[in-house]
Write a protein that holds these residues in place. Structure first.
Motif: not given
Length: 547
Positions: A355-367, A515-523
């Motif tokens: 029942s908890w809200l789930r989401f993912r957040t990513c900082d991309w890089g190759y090298s 990025y995740g904590v600034m996504s304005r997430s609210v259950h």
């Protein structure tokens, strides 16, 4: 003429004419044989005991002669504790009165007796680490093929160690000569101990192609990266089976290279516990053994004779006190997030309620590294970082598939991805974000508004601080998120912008978290609950102006 008595007939022993008597054979274990065997065993035991007694007598005589020659300055004066204990009591007393160096009980003794391939002896200042580093290469100086190299970062630091060696080495091995031009000790056996310095990779190239059976680096954390350490390891080899190879290092926390030293030696196992590092070679999987030996000021009885040094270290600022007095490898000066504490913010994994809200957040890089964090939000809007994926040199399409594999059977509400991945690379073709979305891994761009980095850092400060009502922070991290736990406390503040972190540091996990904590997430359920809860409405005193 006297009558002649006729001969008495022989007793019939049961033989009958025409009947052959069975032959009789003596048993091997007859009484006589058994008696002889016992006598033989007794003699053998006496011979063996006499041989052992003779061996120990010869060994004790050799040890007494060696000790006598050492006291006269004719032979090596390096004796082990076992060798001293085998001497007669009256000789032991004489030896004790002439000892110029004896390791302190505890870490210093453990360091000098360590058998692991690579050992790091580090922690608080004043623990006797540098002195132990000077003594350790002497253990095989009675063998001609022994060659040791002792490294410091700069020549002034090296000169101090050379001065100490000149007070010790000549007494430890009579006949040992110091050659100033080569910065090298030469011993009567042919063994050599070389003193060198290496401030950068250009300096360390002087040792390329050389072979050493022992290499020591004093104050290893002064090097910002493990490049020099790894380069010197390539020169560690021995052609004499009686001389094993050793890599030794010492140092204190709080230097520029403390983090990589911590990851290499401190984190993998409990202090004083040997651990194996698996190596994949052309002849199969092999391993080398490493060990971290912690040092404390209390280990040095000479500095603890007075309280002066202890008081001085105790008076330092909190972070430096933890580093220099307590030997705390988790204390970082100028840390961007001093609120972070492993006991407070790190928890053991548990099953996240569906029942908890789930989401993912990513900082991309190759090298550089790419980091994905999976977060859950409970009904009180607390953040729980419950999974991470940390990798590099993976293309966007494969990366998207790997992310989806890790979240099978989960309902992920949304994903936040670095907004720079939406910019096109060239005139045509899909962006990195588009490539991932085509694979079914959906994202939305992160906030890239002005001062978004500063706002994200301030939000993390708020979440890491303890709540006034609950006494707990609003952000918790599962212990399996090792890279976030590893990098978050060591992030330094940007010297040019104290409101932000240093972007040259390893900030990939931090950026993903921001990025995740600034996504304005609210259950949703907490939002609905708050929506219908009757609260005292704000009543402006002036209905026209609204205040």
């Amino acid at each position: 003429m006297a009558d002649i008595e006729p001969p008495k007939p022989r007793k019939n022993l049961g033989r009958k004419r025409g009947v052959q008597q069975a032959p009789r054979v003596l048993s091997v274990e007859s009484k006589a044989r058994a008696s002889a065997k016992r006598v033989l065993k007794t003699q053998e035991k006496k011979i063996q005991k006499a041989s052992v007694d003779l061996h120990y007598a010869k060994k004790k005589k050799e040890q007494i002669l060696k000790t006598d020659n050492a006291l006269k300055g004719k032979d090596s004066a390096v004796l082990t504790k076992d060798e001293v204990e085998q001497l007669p009591p009256n000789v032991q007393e004489h030896v004790e009165d002439n000892i110029i160096f004896q390791p302190n009980e505890g870490p210093q003794t453990e360091f000098l007796a360590a058998s692991e391939r690579e050992v790091f002896y580090g922690g608080a200042r004043g623990g006797g680490k540098s002195y132990a580093m000077l003594i350790d290469p002497l253990r095989y100086c009675d063998k001609g093929n022994h060659r040791a190299l002792l490294i410091r970062r700069s020549m002034p630091e090296l000169r101090d160690m050379i001065n100490h060696s000149q007070r010790l080495y000549g007494q430890a091995f009579p006949g040992a000569k110091w050659r100033e031009q080569e910065k090298e000790w030469r011993f009567p056996s042919g063994a050599r101990i070389e003193f060198g310095y290496a401030e950068n990779l250009t300096d360390v190239l002087r040792y390329q192609g050389q072979s050493y059976t022992w290499i020591g680096i004093d104050e290893l954390p002064q090097y910002p990266t493990p490049e020099i350490y790894n380069f010197l390891r390539s020169s560690l080899r021995s052609v004499d089976p009686d001389i094993p190879v050793f890599m030794r290092a010492t140092g204190n926390p709080g230097n520029v290279g403390s983090q990589w030293v911590k990851e290499m030696f401190v984190d993998p196992a409990e202090p004083n516990s040997a651990f194996d590092v698996n190596i994949n070679t052309i002849v199969g999987n092999k391993s080398i053994t490493r060990r971290f030996i912690p040092a404390k000021l209390q280990d040095n009885p000479y500095l603890m004779q007075t309280d002066d040094y202890l008081i001085m270290l105790s008076s330092l600022p909190e972070v430096q006190r933890k580093q220099f007095l307590e030997g705390d490898w988790g204390a970082f000066e100028n840390s961007a997030f001093p609120e972070f504490s492993i006991p407070t913010h790190v928890v053991e994994p548990f099953n996240i309620p569906r029942s908890w809200l789930r989401f993912r957040t990513c900082d991309w890089g190759y090298s550089s590294a790419a980091c994905v964090l999976w977060l859950a939000m409970d009904f009180d809007n607390n953040f729980w970082v419950y999974r991470e994926y940390y990798t590099k040199r993976v293309t966007a399409d494969i990366f998207a598939k790997q992310v989806l594999e890790r979240e099978q059977d989960e309902y992920i509400r949304y994903g936040i991805l670095d907004s720079s991945t939406w910019s096109r690379r060239g005139d045509a073709g899909p962006s990195i974000a588009e490539t991932m979305i085509r694979e079914g891994c959906k994202w939305r761009p992160s906030d890239r508004s002005p001062r978004s980095r500063v706002a994200g850092k301030l939000e993390l400060h708020k979440l890491l601080s303890k709540d006034e009502n609950t006494g707990q922070p609003k952000l918790k991290i599962f212990s399996n998120c090792i890279n976030l736990i590893r990098t978050l406390p060591m992030l330094p503040i940007d010297r040019n912008n104290p409101e932000d972190v240093d972007t040259h540091a390893e900030d990939h996990a931090y950026d993903a978290l921001r990025y995740g904590v600034m996504s304005r997430s609210v259950h949703p359920k907490s939002y609905e609950a708050n929506r219908y809860t009757e609260k005292e409405k704000f009543k402006p005193s002036d209905r026209v102006f609204g205040y």
